[in-house]
Every structure is written in C-alpha cells, then in structure tokens.
Design an enzyme around this catalytic site. Structure first.
Site, PDB file in Angstrom:
ATOM      1  NE  ARG A  28      -4.126   1.790   2.291  1.00 31.98           N
ATOM      2  CZ  ARG A  28      -4.244   2.788   3.166  1.00 31.98           C
ATOM      3  NH1 ARG A  28      -3.322   2.945   4.115  1.00 31.98           N
ATOM      4  NH2 ARG A  28      -5.270   3.621   3.111  1.00 31.98           N
ATOM      5  CB  ILE A  54      -5.598   6.024  -0.482  1.00 28.87           C
ATOM      6  CG1 ILE A  54      -5.613   4.491  -0.603  1.00 28.87           C
ATOM      7  CG2 ILE A  54      -4.776   6.445   0.719  1.00 28.87           C
ATOM      8  CD1 ILE A  54      -4.215   3.888  -0.798  1.00 28.87           C
ATOM      9  CB  SER A  55     -10.855   3.949   0.976  1.00 27.21           C
ATOM     10  OG  SER A  55     -11.655   4.738   0.129  1.00 27.21           O
ATOM     11  CD  GLN A  56     -11.696   3.159   7.556  1.00 27.08           C
ATOM     12  OE1 GLN A  56     -12.325   4.212   7.628  1.00 27.08           O
ATOM     13  NE2 GLN A  56     -11.587   2.308   8.569  1.00 27.08           N
TER      14      GLN A  56
END
Length: 209
Positions: A28, A54-56
């Site tokens: 990530r 950027i989403s969790q």
C-alpha cells in the site's frame, strides 16, 4: 507490513481468502506519497492530493469482499484514485476498466499501474465515472469509490444480468451507506445497505456549452 495488515483485516472479520492474499501481496505504501509511507498500513484514509483520499484498508477490503469476485469477471471501477483498489481488482478479476475524473490522479495511476506494475488486464480512462464505460459494458461487477446521492442511472444500465454493484450512497455532508445492488438473471434488482461509510463526493464533468 502488507502481510500484517492482511492478518489484522482477517481478525476484523474479512473472510475472503483471495481478498486477504491480494492485500498481503500488494504494498500500500507504493500508492501514497513518500512522506506518508510510514502511515500506509494504518486503518485510516490518507490524502493523495487534489482533495482526494485513499480509503482506509478495512473499507477497501470490505468493499472488495462484497463484490464476491470469483476470478474472470469484467469489472468497472469508478474513481481510480491512487490506483490501490484498481491493483487489487486486477489480481482478483479477469479485466478491469477504471475511470478517474481528476487529470493529475489519472496520469499518476497510468504511470504506476500500466508502466511500473505492468498490469495488462487494466484499462484506464480520464473522464466522468458516473457515465461508466458504455462501449465496454456490460460489466459483471461495478465498484464505485465516491459517494453519489443515488445510484447513477448509467451505471445501473451497464450492470449485467446476474451482476453486482457496490457503492457508497448519500449526500457529501450527511449520512452515507455502502449499498450492494444485485441484478438477477431476470433483470430484477435487489439492494441492501450494509455499512455506514464516509466518502468524498462523486464529481461530474461540467456540461458542454
């Protein structure tokens, strides 16, 4: 760190082994700026520029699992963003079409996903994701990574019979829910709201004048 993140997500209730393996295999940190790389595995959204995030990781994993990918599906993603979700889909599905409205993010994703990672099953386009990708439709799966007040009609029209769409629904400043829409082989739709979420709003291109 990716392996530890996948293990933690498993403890948090993500059960799809293919999803967890894909997360474990994908760094990530490659999808955020260098100054945020130390925070890449925290379970929270991170800024990626242009007012986007950027989403969790938990939400990414939950949405991906909710797609119920078996491998081989044609997937439309609305909102390429950092490209992290796109790269996960590329590992889990047959072919991925992803649309990004922000030019800077679209260019960055193209460089990372196509040039650096060489993902041959990913197709990228800069444009209004709410319009989908009509010439590549229909899609067995559709994933939307920004919130709309309702399911965009063009996306509904591009969902194949037997298909499944996962998207956040709600106004930008009010309660949002993650909705799963299923279209039966007979074309009849059923939907279920499965998780409260908070996403940036789905933006649109201005009308032509």
């Amino acid at each position: 760190m990716s392996t530890e993140l996948a293990a933690w997500l498993g403890h948090m209730g993500i059960r799809d082994r293919r999803v967890l393996d894909a997360i474990a295999a994908l760094d990530r940190a490659r999808f955020v700026s260098r100054d945020l790389s130390a925070e890449a595995y925290a379970d929270r959204p991170l800024p990626i520029g242009f007012g986007q995030t950027i989403s969790q990781p938990y939400v990414v994993a939950f949405m991906t699992e909710a797609l119920e990918l078996e491998g081989g599906e044609r997937v439309l993603e609305v909102g390429t963003g950092s490209g992290y979700q796109t790269a996960l889909l590329a590992r889990l599905a047959g072919e991925v079409w992803s649309v990004e409205i922000v030019p800077g993010l679209a260019a960055r994703a193209r460089a990372l996903l196509l040039e650096e990672l060489g993902l041959a099953n990913v197709h990228l386009r800069e444009g209004d994701g709410a319009l989908g990708w009509p010439e590549a439709a229909p899609f067995e799966r559709i994933l939307v990574t920004a919130a709309a007040p309702r399911v965009p009609p063009a996306l509904r029209a591009q969902l194949a019979p037997g298909g499944r769409m996962v998207l956040p629904v709600g106004e930008a400043e009010s309660e949002q829910v993650l909705r799963v829409v299923e279209r039966g082989a007979d074309g009849i739709e059923e939907s279920e709201d499965v998780l409260p979420v908070r996403f940036v709003p789905l933006t649109h291109l201005p009308p032509a004048v």
